[in-house]
Motif scaffolding. Sequence first.
Motif, PDB file in Angstrom:
ATOM      1  N   LEU A  35       8.969  -3.171  -5.007  1.00  0.00           N
ATOM      2  CA  LEU A  35       7.790  -4.186  -4.620  1.00  0.00           C
ATOM      3  C   LEU A  35       7.876  -3.786  -2.931  1.00  0.00           C
ATOM      4  O   LEU A  35       8.649  -3.657  -2.246  1.00  0.00           O
ATOM      5  N   ASN A  37       6.108  -4.686   0.732  1.00  0.00           N
ATOM      6  CA  ASN A  37       5.483  -5.632   1.377  1.00  0.00           C
ATOM      7  C   ASN A  37       4.698  -4.878   2.469  1.00  0.00           C
ATOM      8  O   ASN A  37       5.223  -4.091   3.550  1.00  0.00           O
ATOM      9  N   ALA A 135      10.903  -7.898  -0.946  1.00  0.00           N
ATOM     10  CA  ALA A 135      10.410  -6.308  -1.177  1.00  0.00           C
ATOM     11  C   ALA A 135      11.723  -5.382  -1.052  1.00  0.00           C
ATOM     12  O   ALA A 135      12.306  -5.655  -0.144  1.00  0.00           O
ATOM     13  N   ASN A 138       9.518  -2.544   3.559  1.00  0.00           N
ATOM     14  CA  ASN A 138       8.261  -2.990   4.510  1.00  0.00           C
ATOM     15  C   ASN A 138       7.747  -2.156   4.948  1.00  0.00           C
ATOM     16  O   ASN A 138       8.127  -1.099   5.682  1.00  0.00           O
TER      17      ASN A 138
END
Length: 222
Positions: A35, A37, A135, A138
């Motif tokens: 993930l 961000n 996340a 980033n």
Amino acid sequence: MDTVRIIEIKESVFADNDREADRVRQELKGKKTFLLNLMSSPGSGKTTTLMRTIEALKDELAIGVMEADIDSAVDAEKIATTGVRSIQLHTGGMCHLDAGMTEQGLREIGPEDLDLVVLENVGNLVCPAEFDTGAVKNAMILSVPEGHDKPLKYPLIFTVCDALIINKIDVLPYFDFDMDKVVEYAHMRNPKLEIFPICAKTGEGVDKWTDWLKNQVRAWQG
């Protein structure tokens, strides 16, 4: 006269969110889903950069995108034209996403068969940086027209990010933007920050950014 009570806060007000964010990361690790961000101010070219990123990686990675906005579905509709899975998250007026909101989005998008999920956070340089979304990494975008002094004015977002994309380098001749200074100021906030000057419109420099991202995904998947 009554004595003023002094209360010392021993635990961060963000502690509950941080615990939930750690749990989200562990669940994503189990699914081998990365993930990202992605944060920036409005108008930095976030969606265009994301579309370039998808174009470069979609043949190698299964990608999903969660678009976060206060209202509208404009960005999610744009992303859907790239052929990747895309959903729109409305924040109900809030200027950021936290771990709980991100988790709701992940349940809707279904990350089990995705290598990479990108959360395109709400556009501003303050609130999104304050909340751990769960996340793995980033990243933020700073566009040339915004100026090279932003790491001095908005320190937190540069501190929490792993990658800084400097977009719209094609207009460098027309703005008082000092690339050496922005790198210096950004590294003052975060010496480990990876910096990628790009032009999302033309594609210049995007390959170095996408190579870095692909390597991060593969390392996460083990």
